[in-house]
Design an enzyme around this catalytic site. Structure first.
Site: not given
Length: 473
Positions: A162-167, A184, A226, A275
């Site tokens: 997985n390639v994800g955007i997370y804070r 997620h 991704e 946010e």
């Protein structure tokens, strides 16, 4: 239009008049967050911002990029289109490129981020010009990096990487907090690792070219890569390189790569953080990352994402990568779906245009939207309009609501449905009522109202649209 790295994209923005470089001295706080907020406040055609003279850092050695895809012209340039391409045209071009999935991936061993390596004495506060975006953020964050993880039960499956955007909250020199929601992919990876009693290896690629950060925020299927989607969207093989410690595949063009692991069973308070909902998220117990290795380019650029009260770069970045997957999923079940606009607060509100088969059909499409992978956590308010109404034209949508929507007949309420816990109206957090507002024209057997005398466009209107568009250029 395939960009090798962030620097190449910034150069394209500069050539198109969509980049401002500010070289006067600035304080990290509040100047950098304020500048990004001001740009979004002023225009929806704003430029990217680069700051190269930040107080507390050697000039030229610490550079911050903000608002990189924070306008429709910049989003169009990301897709290799003319910067004046209308939003609706960008939507359909994005959807067309989806057909090329899976695109090819190119593995390379000459990634520019391999210039400098640190395995001891890691200090992220020295490496990056970190700063708070909003005044009540608990600390500094990395919020536009690609976080890469793999399924511990199927590590050889490229699609399940997985390639994800997370804070990511920077808690200490080599210690981070992360918010991986259970829905997620990384949340699933972490659960499986913890069930095995193992830490979860992760790589964090900071400051990438814009296509992979856009795709990393898309609600793809669990086994869809991704990187293969990025290749389809950019129309060329996507370059990746292997991170040396974890063996994870990371974007070739990143500025900085952090490698480490999420510590099994360890949780710490993370947040508050301003946010995308326009509210602070509060503080929650979240997992912790220990960083073991840092690799980076010399004088790396730190790309940061300002988010807060919409609209900000967050909204432009997530607008079409949310709308297009929802469109594709709905159209697979209902070919009559014409377009989907899920640009509002990451799809908490969506506008769907559809050609009706029969009375009540639009309401059924709205119900289906709530059960898509993205809709389960979003799609709280759905507005249904006819296919003749452009869902990207709010004037047309508001017209349909004002003359075709009947409060007695056209509201469908779904009680106690799931929604992301960050929605400040959910009560308890993660639970909300959802609603469909059917602003389509009633058709048989649901015949009511007086809709037989709609005014249409004068002849040659389309021709004159082309003429006037050319004159304006």
């Amino acid at each position: 239009m395939a960009y090798a790295d962030l620097r190449e994209f910034l150069a394209t923005l500069d050539r198109n008049g969509q980049l401002l470089t500010y070289s006067e001295p600035v304080d990290p706080e509040p100047d950098l967050g304020a500048a990004a907020r001001a740009t979004s406040n002023l225009t929806d055609r704003g430029p990217a911002l680069v700051f190269d003279n930040i107080n507390g850092y050697e000039r030229g050695k610490a550079r911050v990029a903000l608002n990189v895809v924070g306008s429709w012209p910049n989003h169009a340039l990301m897709l290799g289109l003319d910067k004046d391409t209308p939003v609706k045209d960008q939507f359909f071009e994005f959807a067309r490129r989806w057909d090329a999935f899976p695109g090819p991936v190119e593995r390379r061993d000459d990634a520019p981020w391999q210039e400098t390596t640190l395995t001891e004495g890691i200090d992220l506060f020295q490496l990056l010009p970190l700063f708070r975006l909003n005044r009540y953020d608990v600390g500094t964050y990395i919020d536009k990096a690609c976080v890469i993880s793999r399924d511990p039960d199927d590590p050889g499956n490229f699609g399940k990487q997985n390639v994800g955007i997370y804070r990511i909250q920077v808690k200490d020199k080599d210690r981070l907090g992360i918010q991986p929601l259970a829905a997620h992919d990384i949340g699933l990876h972490l659960r499986r690792a913890e069930e095995r009693g193992e830490n979860l290896p992760v790589a964090i690629a900071i400051s990438n070219e814009p296509v992979i950060t856009t795709v990393a925020g898309m609600p793809l299927a669990y086994d869809q890569s991704e990187y293969e989607m990025a290749a389809a969207i950019q129309g060329a093989p996507y370059r990746i390189a292997k991170a040396p410690l974890t063996g994870l595949d990371v974007p070739w063009g990143a500025e900085v790569v952090l490698e480490g692991e999420i510590i099994a069973g360890e949780r710490e308070i993370e947040g508050p953080f301003g946010e995308f909902t326009g509210h602070y998220s509060g503080a929650r117990s979240q997992p912790v990352i220990k960083v073991h290795r840092v690799t980076h380019r010399s004088a790396p650029i730190f790309e940061h994402l300002y988010l807060g009260m919409p609209w900000t770069e967050m909204d432009y970045t997530l607008a079409l990568n949310t709308s297009v997957p929802l469109y594709r999923q709905l159209k697979a079940d209902f070919p009559e779906v014409a377009a989907v606009n899920a640009m509002y607060t990451q799809g908490l509100l969506a506008v769907i245009s559809v050609k009706q088969r029969y009375g009540g059909f639009a309401k059924a499409v709205g119900m289906r939207a709530m059960t898509t992978p993205h809709g389960l956590a979003y799609c709280k308010v759905i507005i249904m309009v006819d296919e003749t109404v452009d869902p990207f034209n709010l004037a047309q949508v508001m017209w349909a609501l004002s003359v075709r929507f009947h409060p007695q007949h056209d509201i469908v309420t779904v009680p106690n449905a799931s929604v992301l816990a960050l929605d400040p109206s959910s009560d308890p957090a993660g639970i909300t009522h959802k609603v469909i507002l059917d602003a389509t024209m009633p058709i048989a057997p649901e015949e009511r109202g007086h809709y037989s005398q709609q005014v249409d466009d004068p002849a040659e209107t389309a021709t004159w649209e082309s003429i006037i568009k050319g004159l304006l250029k």
